[in-house]
Design a protein around this motif. Structure first.
Motif, PDB file in Angstrom:
ATOM      1  N   GLN A   1     121.562   7.173  88.293  1.00  0.00           N
ATOM      2  CA  GLN A   1     121.035   8.755  87.148  1.00  0.00           C
ATOM      3  C   GLN A   1     120.218   8.516  86.207  1.00  0.00           C
ATOM      4  O   GLN A   1     119.799   9.544  85.773  1.00  0.00           O
ATOM      5  N   PHE A   2     120.007   7.145  85.345  1.00  0.00           N
ATOM      6  CA  PHE A   2     119.878   7.436  84.375  1.00  0.00           C
ATOM      7  C   PHE A   2     118.178   7.460  84.180  1.00  0.00           C
ATOM      8  O   PHE A   2     117.150   8.162  83.528  1.00  0.00           O
ATOM      9  N   ALA A   3     117.360   6.927  84.880  1.00  0.00           N
ATOM     10  CA  ALA A   3     116.538   6.445  85.357  1.00  0.00           C
ATOM     11  C   ALA A   3     115.352   8.606  85.497  1.00  0.00           C
ATOM     12  O   ALA A   3     114.323   9.014  84.631  1.00  0.00           O
ATOM     13  N   ALA A   4     116.390   9.363  85.700  1.00  0.00           N
ATOM     14  CA  ALA A   4     116.027  10.718  86.229  1.00  0.00           C
ATOM     15  C   ALA A   4     115.945  11.299  84.917  1.00  0.00           C
ATOM     16  O   ALA A   4     115.137  12.226  84.418  1.00  0.00           O
ATOM     17  N   ALA A   5     117.248  11.483  84.103  1.00  0.00           N
ATOM     18  CA  ALA A   5     117.873  11.896  83.163  1.00  0.00           C
ATOM     19  C   ALA A   5     117.070  11.080  81.854  1.00  0.00           C
ATOM     20  O   ALA A   5     116.103  11.683  81.113  1.00  0.00           O
ATOM     21  N   LEU A   6     116.641   9.900  81.877  1.00  0.00           N
ATOM     22  CA  LEU A   6     115.246   9.623  80.291  1.00  0.00           C
ATOM     23  C   LEU A   6     114.275  10.301  80.849  1.00  0.00           C
ATOM     24  O   LEU A   6     112.977  10.605  79.875  1.00  0.00           O
ATOM     25  N   ALA A   7     113.460  10.754  82.305  1.00  0.00           N
ATOM     26  CA  ALA A   7     112.292  10.881  82.676  1.00  0.00           C
ATOM     27  C   ALA A   7     111.874  11.680  81.984  1.00  0.00           C
ATOM     28  O   ALA A   7     111.166  12.903  81.128  1.00  0.00           O
ATOM     29  N   VAL A   8     113.200  12.885  81.731  1.00  0.00           N
ATOM     30  CA  VAL A   8     113.361  14.415  81.616  1.00  0.00           C
ATOM     31  C   VAL A   8     113.703  14.612  79.814  1.00  0.00           C
ATOM     32  O   VAL A   8     113.207  15.807  80.001  1.00  0.00           O
ATOM     33  N   HIS A   9     113.843  13.700  79.529  1.00  0.00           N
ATOM     34  CA  HIS A   9     114.352  13.527  78.046  1.00  0.00           C
ATOM     35  C   HIS A   9     113.433  14.086  77.309  1.00  0.00           C
ATOM     36  O   HIS A   9     112.201  13.302  77.170  1.00  0.00           O
ATOM     37  N   PRO A  10     113.411  15.484  75.547  1.00  0.00           N
ATOM     38  CA  PRO A  10     112.081  16.199  75.210  1.00  0.00           C
ATOM     39  C   PRO A  10     111.595  14.890  74.419  1.00  0.00           C
ATOM     40  O   PRO A  10     112.243  13.967  73.885  1.00  0.00           O
ATOM     41  N   ALA A  11     110.698  14.788  74.344  1.00  0.00           N
ATOM     42  CA  ALA A  11     109.405  13.813  73.264  1.00  0.00           C
ATOM     43  C   ALA A  11     110.035  13.721  72.291  1.00  0.00           C
ATOM     44  O   ALA A  11     109.933  15.078  71.688  1.00  0.00           O
ATOM     45  N   GLY A  12     109.980  12.577  71.263  1.00  0.00           N
ATOM     46  CA  GLY A  12     110.663  12.829  70.624  1.00  0.00           C
ATOM     47  C   GLY A  12     111.749  13.010  69.602  1.00  0.00           C
ATOM     48  O   GLY A  12     112.404  12.253  69.055  1.00  0.00           O
ATOM     49  N   GLU A  13     113.076  13.003  70.763  1.00  0.00           N
ATOM     50  CA  GLU A  13     114.340  12.832  70.418  1.00  0.00           C
ATOM     51  C   GLU A  13     114.699  11.192  71.002  1.00  0.00           C
ATOM     52  O   GLU A  13     114.670  10.602  72.043  1.00  0.00           O
ATOM     53  N   ARG A  14     115.461  10.578  70.258  1.00  0.00           N
ATOM     54  CA  ARG A  14     115.772   9.305  70.360  1.00  0.00           C
ATOM     55  C   ARG A  14     117.660   9.334  71.464  1.00  0.00           C
ATOM     56  O   ARG A  14     118.686  10.101  70.962  1.00  0.00           O
ATOM     57  N   VAL A  15     117.798   8.964  72.877  1.00  0.00           N
ATOM     58  CA  VAL A  15     118.422   8.869  73.152  1.00  0.00           C
ATOM     59  C   VAL A  15     119.072   6.998  73.435  1.00  0.00           C
ATOM     60  O   VAL A  15     118.210   5.841  73.698  1.00  0.00           O
ATOM     61  N   ALA A  16     119.899   7.190  73.603  1.00  0.00           N
ATOM     62  CA  ALA A  16     121.074   5.912  73.587  1.00  0.00           C
ATOM     63  C   ALA A  16     121.726   5.443  75.147  1.00  0.00           C
ATOM     64  O   ALA A  16     121.757   6.437  75.868  1.00  0.00           O
ATOM     65  N   VAL A  17     120.795   4.530  74.915  1.00  0.00           N
ATOM     66  CA  VAL A  17     122.176   4.115  77.350  1.00  0.00           C
ATOM     67  C   VAL A  17     122.453   3.166  76.404  1.00  0.00           C
ATOM     68  O   VAL A  17     122.303   2.069  76.739  1.00  0.00           O
ATOM     69  N   VAL A  18     124.062   2.979  77.807  1.00  0.00           N
ATOM     70  CA  VAL A  18     124.478   2.017  77.000  1.00  0.00           C
ATOM     71  C   VAL A  18     125.206   2.358  78.943  1.00  0.00           C
ATOM     72  O   VAL A  18     125.653   3.129  79.259  1.00  0.00           O
ATOM     73  N   ALA A  19     124.141   0.617  79.295  1.00  0.00           N
ATOM     74  CA  ALA A  19     125.096   0.125  80.399  1.00  0.00           C
ATOM     75  C   ALA A  19     125.152  -0.715  80.422  1.00  0.00           C
ATOM     76  O   ALA A  19     124.265  -1.856  80.073  1.00  0.00           O
ATOM     77  N   PHE A  20     125.295  -1.583  81.826  1.00  0.00           N
ATOM     78  CA  PHE A  20     126.096  -2.466  82.496  1.00  0.00           C
ATOM     79  C   PHE A  20     124.101  -2.982  82.796  1.00  0.00           C
ATOM     80  O   PHE A  20     123.375  -2.416  82.900  1.00  0.00           O
ATOM     81  N   ALA A  21     124.204  -4.535  82.734  1.00  0.00           N
ATOM     82  CA  ALA A  21     123.151  -5.243  82.256  1.00  0.00           C
ATOM     83  C   ALA A  21     122.295  -5.320  83.975  1.00  0.00           C
ATOM     84  O   ALA A  21     121.241  -4.715  83.983  1.00  0.00           O
ATOM     85  N   PRO A  22     122.956  -4.924  84.871  1.00  0.00           N
ATOM     86  CA  PRO A  22     121.937  -4.312  86.120  1.00  0.00           C
ATOM     87  C   PRO A  22     121.302  -3.118  85.917  1.00  0.00           C
ATOM     88  O   PRO A  22     120.080  -3.081  87.062  1.00  0.00           O
TER      89      PRO A  22
ATOM     90  N   LEU B   1     120.368  -1.713  83.487  1.00  0.00           N
ATOM     91  CA  LEU B   1     119.664  -1.568  82.768  1.00  0.00           C
ATOM     92  C   LEU B   1     118.280  -2.380  83.571  1.00  0.00           C
ATOM     93  O   LEU B   1     117.505  -2.080  82.802  1.00  0.00           O
ATOM     94  N   ALA B   2     118.646  -3.391  84.527  1.00  0.00           N
ATOM     95  CA  ALA B   2     117.345  -4.072  84.823  1.00  0.00           C
ATOM     96  C   ALA B   2     116.726  -3.328  85.866  1.00  0.00           C
ATOM     97  O   ALA B   2     115.069  -3.509  86.049  1.00  0.00           O
ATOM     98  N   THR B   3     117.108  -2.159  86.402  1.00  0.00           N
ATOM     99  CA  THR B   3     116.513  -1.533  86.870  1.00  0.00           C
ATOM    100  C   THR B   3     115.939   0.391  86.573  1.00  0.00           C
ATOM    101  O   THR B   3     114.697   0.983  87.626  1.00  0.00           O
ATOM    102  N   LEU B   4     115.849  -0.123  85.433  1.00  0.00           N
ATOM    103  CA  LEU B   4     115.035   1.356  84.455  1.00  0.00           C
ATOM    104  C   LEU B   4     113.643   0.644  84.488  1.00  0.00           C
ATOM    105  O   LEU B   4     113.548  -0.231  83.947  1.00  0.00           O
ATOM    106  N   PRO B   5     113.112   2.061  84.931  1.00  0.00           N
ATOM    107  CA  PRO B   5     111.391   1.482  84.437  1.00  0.00           C
ATOM    108  C   PRO B   5     111.140   1.120  83.510  1.00  0.00           C
ATOM    109  O   PRO B   5     111.847   2.014  81.867  1.00  0.00           O
ATOM    110  N   ALA B   6     109.807   0.068  83.126  1.00  0.00           N
ATOM    111  CA  ALA B   6     109.754  -0.290  81.926  1.00  0.00           C
ATOM    112  C   ALA B   6     108.679   0.203  80.756  1.00  0.00           C
ATOM    113  O   ALA B   6     109.103   0.541  79.972  1.00  0.00           O
ATOM    114  N   ALA B   7     108.296   1.448  80.736  1.00  0.00           N
ATOM    115  CA  ALA B   7     107.419   2.565  80.267  1.00  0.00           C
ATOM    116  C   ALA B   7     108.091   3.219  79.471  1.00  0.00           C
ATOM    117  O   ALA B   7     108.070   3.959  78.886  1.00  0.00           O
ATOM    118  N   ILE B   8     109.330   3.338  80.382  1.00  0.00           N
ATOM    119  CA  ILE B   8     111.374   4.549  79.571  1.00  0.00           C
ATOM    120  C   ILE B   8     111.500   3.561  78.417  1.00  0.00           C
ATOM    121  O   ILE B   8     111.634   3.800  77.365  1.00  0.00           O
TER     122      ILE B   8
END
Length: 350
Positions: A255-276, A278-285
């Motif tokens: 669910q992380f990639a979709a949630a990060l893709a829609v979060h408003p620009a300028g808002e900082r969000v913390a992603v707390v996750a296991f290493a595997p 985090l490794a799957t999340l798009p680098a651009a995000i």
């Protein structure tokens, strides 16, 4: 953001412990370390001191607290029904992070049990807690029990270091909390609570001591949370609890990639996750300054030790919300998962 080093336990000077015990005997509030979290202590036999705990925390009057006493203390003073099962668990796990719910002795003020006929009892293993409780026994010439819920405002993140307590109560009008600094809590989450007041063992709050360990001692598995609608009220068992100020939401790994893709620009969000994950999340995000990445420890014990301190760090990190990976649904992760689920429940529907 990085995790702290291994928990640091320090022993205050003897006169600091004596002064703290004298304050407790005088009816004042003293926050002190245990192996689980810091407790907000008051003389358990002084109804005014117990009332001051409730007032400082903003705690509902019907929500019980736990009585702490030293290894020299007599549980039979606090309960008139210390069962054989209770003795077995005390012998196996005390001093340590286990709270037992037993029938309350008639002379014990009902303020500590929220008006119930039971009482929560615990013998902590932290050397500073033991020294403080023994000194209070010496000063009072009696049992020296200390009622001590976690040293934070009701429903908020529990403290695992002295500075957390100071931050929590700083500037609150009419509230004076003396803090006995004993370093950092090693376990990091509250004690396991087992109810033995109704003729059978029931787990009311998971913790460092597991149901399997309890079953090994008693020869039977305790009734688990969710299987017991008639359990007495106990500390830390409300649906929403242990919550940071920053909204926290649980996510499955996908669910992380979709949630990060829609979060408003300028808002900082913390992603707390296991290493595997985090490794799957798009680098651009995740390369964006708007995303704070935190890698979860690989073991339940390591996460438990750092969980509350981590949530406090995130509250200071200027993030708008926290996306936290849902923990594995296994017995090993149950206790820390319980705390995290209650923290997220505070923001359900927000």
């Amino acid at each position: 953001m990085t995790s702290p080093d291994a928990p640091r336990i320090v022993m205050p000077p003897a006169d600091a412990i004596t002064q703290a015990a004298e304050r407790l005997a005088a009816g004042e509030l003293v926050a002190f370390p245990t192996e689980t979290v810091y407790g907000l202590g008051g003389d358990a036999e002084n109804p005014a001191a117990v009332a001051a705990i409730y007032a400082a925390k903003g705690r509902p009057a019907n929500h019980p607290v736990i009585v702490h006493f030293s290894p020299d203390g007599d549980p039979g003073y606090w309960s008139d029904d210390v069962t054989p099962a209770a003795r077995k668990l005390m012998d196996a796990f005390w001093p340590g992070p286990l709270t037992l719910i037993l029938k309350r002795a008639p002379h014990i003020p009902d303020a500590v049990s929220g008006g119930q006929d039971s009482v929560g009892l615990r013998c902590p293993s932290h050397p500073v807690a033991q020294a403080l409780l023994r000194e209070l026994e010496r000063i009072k010439g009696g049992q020296g029990g200390v009622a001590a819920p976690s040293a934070n405002r009701f429903g908020q993140v529990s403290p695992t270091a002295a500075q957390h307590v100071r931050d929590e109560f700083a500037g609150l009008p009419g509230v004076t909390v003396h803090v006995l600094d004993g370093g950092e809590a090693a376990v990091g989450i509250e004690s396991t609570i087992v109810d033995l007041s109704r003729g059978f063992p029931a787990l009311l709050r998971p913790g460092h001591i597991t149901p399997a360990q309890i079953a090994e001692v008693l020869g039977q598995m305790p009734r688990l949370p969710g299987q017991d609608n008639d359990a007495p009220r106990a500390s830390g068992t409300l649906k929403a609890h242990y919550a940071p100020r920053t909204p926290l939401y649980l996510c499955d790994p996908g669910q992380f990639a979709a949630a990060l893709a829609v979060h408003p620009a300028g808002e900082r969000v913390a992603v707390v996750a296991f290493a595997p994950t985090l490794a799957t999340l798009p680098a651009a995000i995740t390369a964006s300054d708007d995303v704070v990445k935190i890698e979860l420890p690989a073991t339940p014990a390591a996460l438990a030790t750092d969980l509350y301190a981590m949530l406090r760090r995130l509250d200071r990190a200027n993030v708008t919300h926290i996306l936290f990976e849902r923990l594995p649904d296994t017995p090993e992760w149950a206790a820390v998962g319980d705390r995290l689920g209650r923290a997220a429940a505070a923001f359900e529907g927000a």
